[in-house]
Design an enzyme around this catalytic site. Sequence first.
Site, short mmCIF file in Angstrom:
data_model
loop_
_atom_site.label_atom_id
_atom_site.label_comp_id
_atom_site.label_asym_id
_atom_site.label_seq_id
_atom_site.Cartn_x
_atom_site.Cartn_y
_atom_site.Cartn_z
N TYR A 65 -3.28 -11.98 -17.69
CA TYR A 65 -2.62 -13.24 -18.07
C TYR A 65 -2.76 -14.31 -16.99
CZ TYR A 65 1.59 -11.11 -15.81
OH TYR A 65 2.47 -10.52 -14.96
N GLY A 96 -5.23 -4.12 -16.80
CA GLY A 96 -4.28 -4.08 -17.92
C GLY A 96 -3.19 -3.10 -17.54
N PHE A 100 9.25 -9.53 -12.93
CA PHE A 100 10.25 -9.01 -13.86
C PHE A 100 10.16 -9.83 -15.13
CE2 PHE A 100 12.38 -11.50 -10.46
CZ PHE A 100 12.62 -12.67 -11.15
N ARG A 148 7.50 -4.27 2.67
CA ARG A 148 8.78 -4.49 3.34
C ARG A 148 9.42 -3.20 3.83
NH1 ARG A 148 11.29 -7.39 -1.71
NH2 ARG A 148 10.13 -5.60 -2.55
N SER A 161 16.88 -18.58 -12.43
CA SER A 161 17.30 -19.54 -11.41
C SER A 161 16.06 -20.00 -10.65
CB SER A 161 18.27 -18.87 -10.43
OG SER A 161 17.59 -17.89 -9.68
N LYS A 174 -0.33 -15.61 -10.35
CA LYS A 174 -1.60 -14.88 -10.45
C LYS A 174 -2.75 -15.85 -10.77
CE LYS A 174 -0.24 -10.43 -10.01
NZ LYS A 174 -0.65 -9.55 -8.92
N GLY A 180 0.79 -1.24 0.00
CA GLY A 180 0.00 0.00 0.00
C GLY A 180 0.82 1.29 0.00
N GLY A 181 2.14 1.16 0.00
CA GLY A 181 2.96 2.37 0.06
C GLY A 181 3.30 2.97 -1.28
N ARG A 199 5.94 -12.93 2.55
CA ARG A 199 6.46 -14.30 2.36
C ARG A 199 6.68 -15.04 3.67
NH1 ARG A 199 11.23 -12.39 -1.67
NH2 ARG A 199 11.22 -10.69 -0.16
#
Length: 290
Positions: free
Chosen positions: A155, A197, A105, A47, A113, A170, A23-24, A75
């Site tokens: 997607y 979108g 990304f 975080r 990895s 997602k 929310g930041g 997490r």
Amino acid sequence: MSYNEGMLREGSLKSKNILITGGGTGLGRAMGEYFLELGANLVITSRKLEVLAETAKEMMAKSGGKVVPLACDVRDIAQVEAMWAQCIADFGQIHGVLNNAAGNFISPTERLSANAFNTVLDIVLKGTSQVTLTAGKHWIAAKQPGVFLNIVTTYAWTGSGYVVPSAAAKAGVLALTRSLAVEWAKYGIRSNAIAPGPFPTEGAWSRLLPGDLVKKFDPAKKVPVGRVGVHQELANLAAYLISDFSAYVNGDVITIDGGEWLKGAGEFNNLEMIPQELWDMMEASRGKKP
Ligand code: HXC
Ligand code: NAP
């Protein structure tokens, strides 16, 4: 009236306490600002506490409600449970949760990895499920109603190359949304999702259009309505879905993308590249005058 303006009437979220993950910044912040304008109080979490604290300060300077910034990496279940306990200590009750935090990304999948893949899965799917489980268990035990609003993307159902961890995660969030909409409705808990979108934000643009890509690839060109999204129009939809006005909407995902994903899906949609003169020639060749 325009899509740049707030849609709901004043006080539509009065006395609602809403938790927003991520929310930041970006869209989480934009939705939060509008919730606040409509009378809500907020907990914003992510975080980076300094970013959250600055956002909370700016938000409260603009509007009357209370905004509590709390650091939490979604997490980590211990951090999620501690964050939730603090929400209850501060507000007594949380009425709605906006699961908005994400990581993403672009990369060819074979270059990733295992840690890169898991990082995105963990933020998006595990993070959402941990916040959802923590809030849901509390609401059920306390016999309180609640509403989840989960931010996915288009997607989630088509899949997409080059953002595969995000697409897989997602899709999982969408399945979680629809599953709990049915299972937890008996407790007065609704679950819906929004699939945006392209909406320009620093976080998304820097990771999805890094370097020169932003100059070479204009997201607006892929959108039938010819533009990218404006934060207020997403905030309008989110405010409706988190409010009691949407009490009969449960288990749905609402797309807000100007028609972008359907344009990519329709077999012949790329024929818009054909100029009128060529259509004239084709008509003439079957004996019809232009
Ligand atoms: C390949 C990458 C990478 C990249 C990181 N990694 N960036 N691999 N390409 N661009 C790898 C790292 O090398 C590492 O693997 C692993 O991922 C974890 O990286 P860290 O930097 O240690 O992770 P962390 O600090 O936890 O940061 C998470 C992050 C970061 C996801 C990598 O980008 C972040 O904090 N994002 C949060 C905000 C965000 O992403 N917002 C955009 C949401 S947009 P190794 O093996 O080297 O250890 C969105 C839009 C969807 O979702 C739809 C648009 C239309
Ligand atoms: P953003 O500003 O980067 O937002 C992502 C937020 O998630 C940040 O505030 C980040 O804060 C937080 N976050 C990341 N990892 C976290 C973690 N481990 N724990 C807790 N918080 C974490 O990007 P945005 O564009 O506004 O994205 C918001 C949402 O919209 C995401 O769900 C995204 O997938 C979705 N979306 C965006 C677009 C778009 O075009 N912008 C399109 C479709 C969907 P910290 O770094 O402080 O943790």
